[in-house]
Design a protein around this motif. Sequence first.
Motif, PDB file in Angstrom:
ATOM      1  N   ASN A 133       0.721  -1.346  -0.190  1.00  0.00           N
ATOM      2  CA  ASN A 133       0.153   0.038   0.001  1.00  0.00           C
ATOM      3  C   ASN A 133       1.075   1.324  -0.108  1.00  0.00           C
ATOM      4  N   PRO A 134       0.959   1.871  -1.056  1.00  0.00           N
ATOM      5  CA  PRO A 134       1.689   3.125  -1.163  1.00  0.00           C
ATOM      6  C   PRO A 134       1.575   4.291  -0.153  1.00  0.00           C
ATOM      7  N   ASP A 135       0.174   4.416   0.340  1.00  0.00           N
ATOM      8  CA  ASP A 135      -0.246   5.423   0.976  1.00  0.00           C
ATOM      9  C   ASP A 135       0.222   5.170   2.618  1.00  0.00           C
ATOM     10  N   THR A 136      -0.161   3.935   2.957  1.00  0.00           N
ATOM     11  CA  THR A 136       0.270   3.438   4.420  1.00  0.00           C
ATOM     12  C   THR A 136       1.674   2.921   4.520  1.00  0.00           C
ATOM     13  N   GLN A 137       2.177   2.514   3.320  1.00  0.00           N
ATOM     14  CA  GLN A 137       3.369   1.739   3.385  1.00  0.00           C
ATOM     15  C   GLN A 137       3.287   0.349   4.035  1.00  0.00           C
ATOM     16  N   ARG A 138       2.123  -0.512   4.129  1.00  0.00           N
ATOM     17  CA  ARG A 138       1.688  -1.562   4.584  1.00  0.00           C
ATOM     18  C   ARG A 138       2.093  -2.632   3.595  1.00  0.00           C
ATOM     19  N   ILE A 139       2.816  -3.783   4.054  1.00  0.00           N
ATOM     20  CA  ILE A 139       3.121  -4.732   3.288  1.00  0.00           C
ATOM     21  C   ILE A 139       2.552  -6.135   3.669  1.00  0.00           C
ATOM     22  N   SER A 140       1.796  -6.720   2.660  1.00  0.00           N
ATOM     23  CA  SER A 140       1.066  -8.029   3.045  1.00  0.00           C
ATOM     24  C   SER A 140       1.778  -9.115   2.328  1.00  0.00           C
ATOM     25  N   LEU A 141       2.105 -10.086   3.307  1.00  0.00           N
ATOM     26  CA  LEU A 141       2.973 -11.403   2.794  1.00  0.00           C
ATOM     27  C   LEU A 141       2.245 -12.443   2.886  1.00  0.00           C
ATOM     28  N   GLY A 142       2.863 -13.569   2.340  1.00  0.00           N
ATOM     29  CA  GLY A 142       2.201 -14.764   1.980  1.00  0.00           C
ATOM     30  C   GLY A 142       2.953 -16.003   1.936  1.00  0.00           C
ATOM     31  N   ILE A 143       2.838 -17.319   2.273  1.00  0.00           N
ATOM     32  CA  ILE A 143       3.796 -18.308   2.302  1.00  0.00           C
ATOM     33  C   ILE A 143       3.014 -19.228   1.172  1.00  0.00           C
ATOM     34  N   LYS A 144       1.961 -19.509   1.543  1.00  0.00           N
ATOM     35  CA  LYS A 144       0.947 -20.399   0.602  1.00  0.00           C
ATOM     36  C   LYS A 144       1.213 -20.123  -1.016  1.00  0.00           C
ATOM     37  N   GLN A 145       1.244 -18.617  -1.171  1.00  0.00           N
ATOM     38  CA  GLN A 145       1.577 -18.548  -2.599  1.00  0.00           C
ATOM     39  C   GLN A 145       2.799 -18.932  -3.226  1.00  0.00           C
ATOM     40  N   LEU A 146       3.726 -19.637  -2.305  1.00  0.00           N
ATOM     41  CA  LEU A 146       4.677 -20.023  -2.978  1.00  0.00           C
ATOM     42  C   LEU A 146       4.448 -21.539  -3.346  1.00  0.00           C
ATOM     43  N   GLU A 147       3.158 -22.025  -3.116  1.00  0.00           N
ATOM     44  CA  GLU A 147       2.790 -23.295  -3.389  1.00  0.00           C
ATOM     45  C   GLU A 147       1.793 -23.485  -4.365  1.00  0.00           C
ATOM     46  N   ALA A 148       1.582 -24.627  -5.071  1.00  0.00           N
ATOM     47  CA  ALA A 148       0.402 -24.678  -6.016  1.00  0.00           C
ATOM     48  C   ALA A 148      -0.774 -24.629  -5.375  1.00  0.00           C
ATOM     49  N   ASP A 149      -1.726 -24.050  -6.073  1.00  0.00           N
ATOM     50  CA  ASP A 149      -3.245 -23.861  -5.423  1.00  0.00           C
ATOM     51  C   ASP A 149      -4.049 -25.083  -5.739  1.00  0.00           C
ATOM     52  N   PRO A 150      -4.245 -25.748  -4.346  1.00  0.00           N
ATOM     53  CA  PRO A 150      -5.069 -26.960  -4.624  1.00  0.00           C
ATOM     54  C   PRO A 150      -6.338 -26.801  -5.334  1.00  0.00           C
ATOM     55  N   TRP A 151      -6.843 -25.532  -5.600  1.00  0.00           N
ATOM     56  CA  TRP A 151      -8.448 -25.427  -5.855  1.00  0.00           C
ATOM     57  C   TRP A 151      -8.496 -25.401  -7.323  1.00  0.00           C
ATOM     58  N   GLU A 152      -7.025 -25.412  -8.083  1.00  0.00           N
ATOM     59  CA  GLU A 152      -6.977 -25.428  -9.630  1.00  0.00           C
ATOM     60  C   GLU A 152      -7.641 -26.682 -10.080  1.00  0.00           C
ATOM     61  N   GLY A 153      -8.574 -26.607 -10.872  1.00  0.00           N
ATOM     62  CA  GLY A 153      -9.462 -27.830 -11.370  1.00  0.00           C
ATOM     63  C   GLY A 153     -10.224 -28.641 -10.397  1.00  0.00           C
ATOM     64  N   ILE A 154     -10.729 -27.991  -9.340  1.00  0.00           N
ATOM     65  CA  ILE A 154     -11.292 -28.532  -8.331  1.00  0.00           C
ATOM     66  C   ILE A 154     -12.644 -29.344  -8.647  1.00  0.00           C
ATOM     67  N   ALA A 155     -13.300 -28.848  -9.624  1.00  0.00           N
ATOM     68  CA  ALA A 155     -14.618 -29.329  -9.908  1.00  0.00           C
ATOM     69  C   ALA A 155     -14.497 -30.744 -10.863  1.00  0.00           C
ATOM     70  N   ALA A 156     -13.509 -30.837 -11.347  1.00  0.00           N
ATOM     71  CA  ALA A 156     -12.945 -32.182 -11.959  1.00  0.00           C
ATOM     72  C   ALA A 156     -12.494 -33.093 -11.125  1.00  0.00           C
ATOM     73  N   LYS A 157     -11.800 -32.740  -9.975  1.00  0.00           N
ATOM     74  CA  LYS A 157     -11.321 -33.626  -8.869  1.00  0.00           C
ATOM     75  C   LYS A 157     -12.390 -34.073  -7.796  1.00  0.00           C
ATOM     76  N   TYR A 158     -13.356 -33.191  -7.638  1.00  0.00           N
ATOM     77  CA  TYR A 158     -14.549 -33.641  -6.778  1.00  0.00           C
ATOM     78  C   TYR A 158     -15.786 -33.313  -7.464  1.00  0.00           C
ATOM     79  N   PRO A 159     -16.306 -34.333  -8.233  1.00  0.00           N
ATOM     80  CA  PRO A 159     -17.674 -34.038  -9.241  1.00  0.00           C
ATOM     81  C   PRO A 159     -18.896 -34.202  -8.185  1.00  0.00           C
ATOM     82  N   VAL A 160     -19.936 -33.622  -8.400  1.00  0.00           N
ATOM     83  CA  VAL A 160     -21.250 -33.697  -7.782  1.00  0.00           C
ATOM     84  C   VAL A 160     -21.659 -35.076  -7.751  1.00  0.00           C
TER      85      VAL A 160
END
Length: 614
Positions: free
Chosen positions: A260-287
Amino acid sequence: MSEPQTSISQPSHDEFAALLEESLTGAALQEGSVVKGTVVSIEKDVAIIDVGLKTEGRVPLKEFGVAGAPSTLSEGDEVDVYLERVENAAGEAVLSREKARREESWVRLEEKYKNNEKVEGVIFNRVKGGFTVDLDGAVAFLPGSQVDIRPIRDVGPLMNTPQPFQILKMDRRRGNIVVSRRSVLEESRAEKRGEIVARLKEGEVVDGVVKNITDYGAFIDLGGIDGLLHVTDMAWRRVNHPSEIVNVGDTVKVQIIRINPDTQRISLGIKQLEADPWEGIAAKYPVDARFTGTVTNITDYGAFVELEPGVEGLIHVSEMSWTKKNIHPGKIISTSQEVEVQVLEVDPDKRRISLGLKQTQENPWVAFAAAYQPGTEIEGQIRNITEFGLFVGLDGGIDGMVHLSDLDWSKSGEEALKDYKKGDTVKAVVLEADSEKERISLGIKQLGADPFEGAASSDKLGKGARVTCEVTAVKDNGIEAKLLDHDLTTFIRRSDLSRDRSEQRPDRFGVGEKFDAVVTQVDQKTRKISASIKALEIAEEKEAVAQYGSTDSGASLGDILGAALNKAKDADEEPAEADAEAAPKAKAAPKAKAKRAAKAAADSESADGASAEE
């Protein structure tokens, strides 16, 4: 011999000038002002200072030192001191280096406060609510909240160490100065933060050190600037507390999610370094597919089940059990329990999966509908009684309901409900089983034939049929009675109690009294039978007139009455040949009939006589 006279020498011009200058110099030294003096000597812990008066002044050496450091004063040094008094009782000048420094400091501090400049000071004591700071002679107050950017437990390393402060408030009249160390740190950090933020970019992966942990995340030091690693960005799976992932002092690799350039607050993440398990979720878990998962969290509205690390689905409370309604999910399943679930809905955009637990079990409503067709007789225990019927426990833990209208053929629902109590075992007939609405309708009265339908269809209970009744209740507008030969009831209105108006009084009847009447109406829809005593009297009168004739045939009133009485007498002798139970009724009926016939004949005679006179 006379002694010689002593002559007084007059001071020279130069001497007089010197004395005058000395006098003027002493007068210039005003009490309550800062003057210059010279250190004449140092005796132990006291400095002897000459300020140009007749006597010197004595000042403790500690007043010449800086807090936390020894004095470096020596003989011959020129110093500024505060002249409190020209001469005390001991004939010495009263001097103070501390007050002189204070006066000097106030002038200097006021100038810096006016220009919003920082000042240097030393924290030398702890007081209530904060600390005292020596600003080169002037004492200032440092509130506890202004010591550092974040609360610190140990202030020891900051004591007796020169450091910069910002003056927040000054009041010379009250001698009050308030300073802040925090504002100086924030300003310095803001400058440094700006430099670091300018170097960082969103999406960049950097190393940081865990500085602090809270319930909602962890603060990571990125080399002079802190970033927030929120608990939801620590892992794709559910994290109950940040301490499950990181500890204070750990070096972690994080990705910069947002700056945030105004408040100079920085948001960090660790999970973003790994693959998103929700990719293709509909195919993995069909109704409608079934999977096994672990219960991770239980709430009032349902339970969360982890299907794989980072992928959770919700079992809503309505999808937990076929039979247990309005119950807390914690009473059905528990945390860490492995359960089989069925996928009901998948929403990849909202990252939501709806699961069902009851769908993996047999539906008792469907099973019951298949096993018990309408008309099947069942047996169960009454589980509950409400104002609209009974609830009977059935196979599979489900309930069937017997509505008030299906309790008894002849009694009202409210009256019939009094015959049952919770826990009773009853038999009933399945009327309808609706598995979609999860509703089973039962009937108790259907165990037997409908007495109204049987009686109404027979010739004995058609319109105009004569019936014998027994009074069950006497009311203001008529009487209630049951038909002795049928398991039915009727109500006779006041106007139908007699042909004679004076006899149309319900109170002339008593409960249990028997009487004859004629059925006037049979209503199949309302299941009501109407009867009338008045109609019976009219019918009997017509029958008597038809049998004995009217006065036009030449028969007198006495002939008609006599014939009716003779017939009644013959009827009295017949019960001897009948059974004992039917005798009273058979005996009473002809007498009443004879009386009514006689009355009818009399009415007919009177009518004929009136016609003849006319």
